[in-house]
Scaffold this motif. Structure first.
Motif, PDB file in Angstrom:
ATOM      1  N   ASP A  23      16.876 -89.515-108.791  1.00 35.06           N
ATOM      2  CA  ASP A  23      17.497 -88.324-108.216  1.00 35.06           C
ATOM      3  C   ASP A  23      17.659 -88.483-106.709  1.00 35.06           C
ATOM      4  O   ASP A  23      18.700 -88.143-106.136  1.00 35.06           O
ATOM      5  CB  ASP A  23      16.643 -87.092-108.530  1.00 35.06           C
ATOM      6  CG  ASP A  23      17.262 -85.813-107.989  1.00 35.06           C
ATOM      7  OD1 ASP A  23      18.377 -85.465-108.406  1.00 35.06           O
ATOM      8  OD2 ASP A  23      16.625 -85.171-107.117  1.00 35.06           O
ATOM      9  N   LEU A  24      16.638 -89.031-106.056  1.00 32.89           N
ATOM     10  CA  LEU A  24      16.705 -89.265-104.613  1.00 32.89           C
ATOM     11  C   LEU A  24      17.769 -90.308-104.283  1.00 32.89           C
ATOM     12  O   LEU A  24      18.573 -90.127-103.358  1.00 32.89           O
ATOM     13  CB  LEU A  24      15.339 -89.724-104.093  1.00 32.89           C
ATOM     14  CG  LEU A  24      15.260 -90.097-102.608  1.00 32.89           C
ATOM     15  CD1 LEU A  24      15.644 -88.911-101.732  1.00 32.89           C
ATOM     16  CD2 LEU A  24      13.871 -90.590-102.256  1.00 32.89           C
ATOM     17  N   LYS A  27      21.253 -88.869-104.415  1.00 38.16           N
ATOM     18  CA  LYS A  27      21.595 -88.090-103.224  1.00 38.16           C
ATOM     19  C   LYS A  27      21.988 -89.012-102.069  1.00 38.16           C
ATOM     20  O   LYS A  27      22.943 -88.735-101.338  1.00 38.16           O
ATOM     21  CB  LYS A  27      20.412 -87.204-102.823  1.00 38.16           C
ATOM     22  CG  LYS A  27      20.132 -86.076-103.817  1.00 38.16           C
ATOM     23  CD  LYS A  27      18.881 -85.299-103.443  1.00 38.16           C
ATOM     24  CE  LYS A  27      18.593 -84.204-104.461  1.00 38.16           C
ATOM     25  NZ  LYS A  27      17.326 -83.484-104.180  1.00 38.16           N
ATOM     26  N   LYS A  30      25.484 -90.538-102.838  1.00 43.49           N
ATOM     27  CA  LYS A  30      26.578 -89.589-102.612  1.00 43.49           C
ATOM     28  C   LYS A  30      26.847 -89.410-101.120  1.00 43.49           C
ATOM     29  O   LYS A  30      28.011 -89.361-100.682  1.00 43.49           O
ATOM     30  CB  LYS A  30      26.249 -88.243-103.254  1.00 43.49           C
ATOM     31  CG  LYS A  30      26.344 -88.240-104.778  1.00 43.49           C
ATOM     32  CD  LYS A  30      26.028 -86.850-105.342  1.00 43.49           C
ATOM     33  CE  LYS A  30      26.221 -86.816-106.850  1.00 43.49           C
ATOM     34  NZ  LYS A  30      25.918 -85.471-107.418  1.00 43.49           N
ATOM     35  N   ALA A  31      25.771 -89.305-100.329  1.00 42.04           N
ATOM     36  CA  ALA A  31      25.932 -89.155 -98.878  1.00 42.04           C
ATOM     37  C   ALA A  31      26.568 -90.402 -98.271  1.00 42.04           C
ATOM     38  O   ALA A  31      27.438 -90.312 -97.396  1.00 42.04           O
ATOM     39  CB  ALA A  31      24.575 -88.871 -98.234  1.00 42.04           C
ATOM     40  N   GLN A 218      22.896 -90.318-113.202  1.00 44.13           N
ATOM     41  CA  GLN A 218      24.078 -89.479-112.999  1.00 44.13           C
ATOM     42  C   GLN A 218      24.734 -89.152-114.341  1.00 44.13           C
ATOM     43  O   GLN A 218      25.116 -88.006-114.594  1.00 44.13           O
ATOM     44  CB  GLN A 218      25.080 -90.194-112.098  1.00 44.13           C
ATOM     45  CG  GLN A 218      26.316 -89.362-111.777  1.00 44.13           C
ATOM     46  CD  GLN A 218      27.323 -90.147-110.972  1.00 44.13           C
ATOM     47  OE1 GLN A 218      27.641 -91.302-111.291  1.00 44.13           O
ATOM     48  NE2 GLN A 218      27.834 -89.544-109.908  1.00 44.13           N
TER      49      GLN A 218
END
Length: 243
Positions: A23-24, A27, A30-31, A218
């Motif tokens: 999950d980290l 993120k 995506k950034a 994802q």
């Protein structure tokens, strides 16, 4: 010696830990992808928020110096290791930052791929220290890092050089070209990916594992969020890249 207890692995709740890490990583991925898109969009003359930025195309290899320029980082290249020829660990780059302005000095005596990764790592360190008024640190291999921040910078660096969409597109097209040449030769694929993305095999080995976690997580999340609608999987244009 005490007997080994098989429950040690069971008690670790390893599955939950891996999911939390995935999950980290997602993120971060995506950034990083947004930063790549913004950098290419500006270079193409688009402004932030312009609808056309969504159509700004990029492919491997990612222009990492373009991203550095977008962040107003200055890149310099020169020899960094002539004074310590006996050191096991080679200094690949030094980043200094003062009030948000960063300079990255890259060793010009290493391979092009290594120089690219050094810049990506420096971008990671810069992004992790935005609240600091000054920063000075170096990046070196192959010895073990002295801080977890360097490992965190590696995560950012790898997703800048391997944006998710670019990776999925490349993998999909590679598999389509394989045709009847099955099963897939994993070593050949990784050599191809390393050359296409211009990432060293050393760093690619780390990044590929992280990419697997992100894309698996994802897909599972999208499936769950859809109410377990099986069409989400069947209609996925990238279905070929999943086991």
């Amino acid at each position: 010696m005490e007997p080994f207890d098989l429950r040690e692995f069971q008690d670790l709740n390893l599955g939950e830990g891996v999911e939390g890490m995935a999950d980290l990583y997602l993120k971060v991925a995506k950034a990083a992808e947004k930063l790549v898109e913004a950098s290419y969009a500006e270079a193409s003359g688009f402004k932030a928020g312009d609808e056309k930025t969504a159509y700004c195309r990029y492919e491997f290899p990612i222009d990492i110096e373009l991203i550095a320029r977008y962040l107003e980082m200055t890149i310099e290249k020169k020899s960094l290791n002539r004074e310590e020829p006996r050191s096991f660990s080679r200094i690949l780059g030094i980043i200094t930052s003062q009030n948000g302005r960063a300079v990255v000095v890259v060793d010009n005596e290493v391979s092009y791929k290594t120089q690219r990764y050094t810049i990506a790592n420096a971008i990671g360190r810069f992004l992790l220290n935005q609240t600091e008024t000054s920063l000075k640190c170096s990046y070196a291999i192959p010895l073990i890092p002295q801080s977890m921040e360097e490992i965190a910078a590696d995560v950012i660096a790898l997703f800048l050089l391997l944006p998710m969409k670019a990776f999925k597109d490349e993998f999909m097209h590679y598999l389509e070209r394989c045709g009847n040449d099955r099963p897939l030769d994993v070593d050949a694929w990784l050599v191809y990916l390393g050359n296409k993305s211009q990432v060293t095999q050393f760093n690619l080995a780390i990044g590929y594992q992280q990419m697997k976690q992100v894309l698996c997580y994802q897909r599972q999340s999208d499936f769950k969020n859809s109410g377990f609608d099986i069409s989400i999987i069947f209609d996925d244009p990238y279905d070929i890249i999943y086991a």
